[in-house]
Design a protein around this motif. Structure first.
Motif, PDB file in Angstrom:
ATOM      1  N   PRO A   3     119.297  95.870  75.993  1.00  0.00           N
ATOM      2  CA  PRO A   3     118.682  94.551  76.227  1.00  0.00           C
ATOM      3  C   PRO A   3     119.611  93.405  75.871  1.00  0.00           C
ATOM      4  N   SER A  43     117.437  96.061  86.419  1.00  0.00           N
ATOM      5  CA  SER A  43     116.147  96.387  85.804  1.00  0.00           C
ATOM      6  C   SER A  43     116.226  96.404  84.278  1.00  0.00           C
ATOM      7  N   SER A  81     116.563  94.864  80.521  1.00  0.00           N
ATOM      8  CA  SER A  81     115.884  93.701  79.950  1.00  0.00           C
ATOM      9  C   SER A  81     116.852  92.549  79.699  1.00  0.00           C
ATOM     10  N   THR A  82     116.491  91.384  80.243  1.00  0.00           N
ATOM     11  CA  THR A  82     117.220  90.144  79.988  1.00  0.00           C
ATOM     12  C   THR A  82     116.205  89.056  79.674  1.00  0.00           C
ATOM     13  N   GLU A  83     116.376  88.396  78.548  1.00  0.00           N
ATOM     14  CA  GLU A  83     115.438  87.351  78.137  1.00  0.00           C
ATOM     15  C   GLU A  83     116.195  86.064  77.840  1.00  0.00           C
ATOM     16  N   TRP A 128     113.823  89.256  67.259  1.00  0.00           N
ATOM     17  CA  TRP A 128     113.988  89.851  68.601  1.00  0.00           C
ATOM     18  C   TRP A 128     114.505  91.278  68.472  1.00  0.00           C
ATOM     19  N   ARG A 173     112.424  95.091  69.186  1.00  0.00           N
ATOM     20  CA  ARG A 173     112.928  96.093  70.139  1.00  0.00           C
ATOM     21  C   ARG A 173     113.442  97.342  69.454  1.00  0.00           C
TER      22      ARG A 173
END
Length: 266
Positions: free
Chosen positions: A201, A229, A231-233, A260, A264
């Motif tokens: 991520p 696909s 995870s990028t936030e 964060w 995760r």
């Protein structure tokens, strides 16, 4: 040395020294990680020494910095969390895209290839190096006013000046040239594998008042990852400038990064 603690590698950006991460390193160690903040190739042991010997950092480019940190990462007993600021944010994206990290946090990261628009404030900061082609092979330093514009514009003048005296160091000019011409260079070192679906991520942050890496740059960077696909936030700090990792509000950002990571499972 083998440890049960998850390693964290901090990567600084231009015009700062690895010493700028010291409060983060202490906090992350207290929080159960095994953190370290290695300098860029050519950096001296301290900020003072780097200021006294600017020629040692001259000439290094993005690929040199990536390989320097990749070698450090490969020497660890497991993939680390990577945390980078500014050009360090670009570096950790490169490393994460090459599956060399478990996760990455890119704090107000320098533009990667594919970011087409550079706002005027970012061009003004970059022009400190770009206005003279000879700076590609030189070390470039900021004066007090340039640091105030590029880093300390969201701070009081007193705090900006104090950070300048404590933290500002010369840096190689070459990465700025490489980033500026990334979209015209087929094999640009600023290219990141934004399509990698197997990477860990990624958290991107932006400071709403950042002059050096203006918000539009980070928002565009986030959009470049849409075809992956993985995870990028994106997290936004509307009232913060480019100094958000070193100024009096650093703990807010650091605590958010820790939260964060914990959320995760890191």
């Amino acid at each position: 040395m083998t440890t049960d603690r998850l390693p964290v590698v901090f990567v600084h950006g231009l015009w700062l020294h690895a010493e700028s991460w010291e409060p983060w390193v202490e906090l992350f160690r207290e929080s159960g990680y095994e953190p370290r903040a290695p300098g860029w190739p050519g950096d001296s042991a301290t900020a003072d020494e780097t200021r006294a010997n600017p020629e040692r950092v001259a000439g290094f480019g993005i690929d040199d910095v990536v390989e320097h940190y990749a070698e450090i990462v490969r020497g660890l007993d497991r993939p680390p969390v990577l945390v980078g600021h500014s050009f360090g944010g670009l570096i950790v994206q490169r490393l994460l895209g090459e599956n060399l990290g478990a996760a990455a946090v890119a704090i107000d990261p320098a533009p990667i290839k594919g970011v087409m628009y550079l706002p005027p404030s970012s061009l003004r900061v970059a022009s400190i190096a770009l206005r003279n082609p000879a700076n590609r092979k030189r070390a470039v330093a900021l004066d007090r006013a340039q640091f105030r514009y590029g880093f300390g514009n969201a701070l009081t003048e007193q705090e900006s000046d104090e950070l300048y005296e404590r933290c500002a160091t010369p840096s190689p000019g070459r990465p700025l040239f490489e980033a500026a011409f990334a979209n015209f260079t087929r094999s640009s070192p600023a290219k990141v594998d934004v399509r990698n679906a197997t990477r860990g991520p990624l958290l991107l942050t932006l400071g709403g008042k950042d002059h050096t890496v203006a918000p539009a740059i980070v928002r565009t960077t986030a959009r470049l990852y849409r075809k992956s696909s993985a995870s990028t936030e994106l997290r936004q700090y509307p009232d913060r400038g480019h100094s958000l990792t070193i100024d009096s509000g650093w703990r807010v950002v650091a605590d958010d990064v820790l939260a964060w990571l914990k959320a995760r499972g890191f």
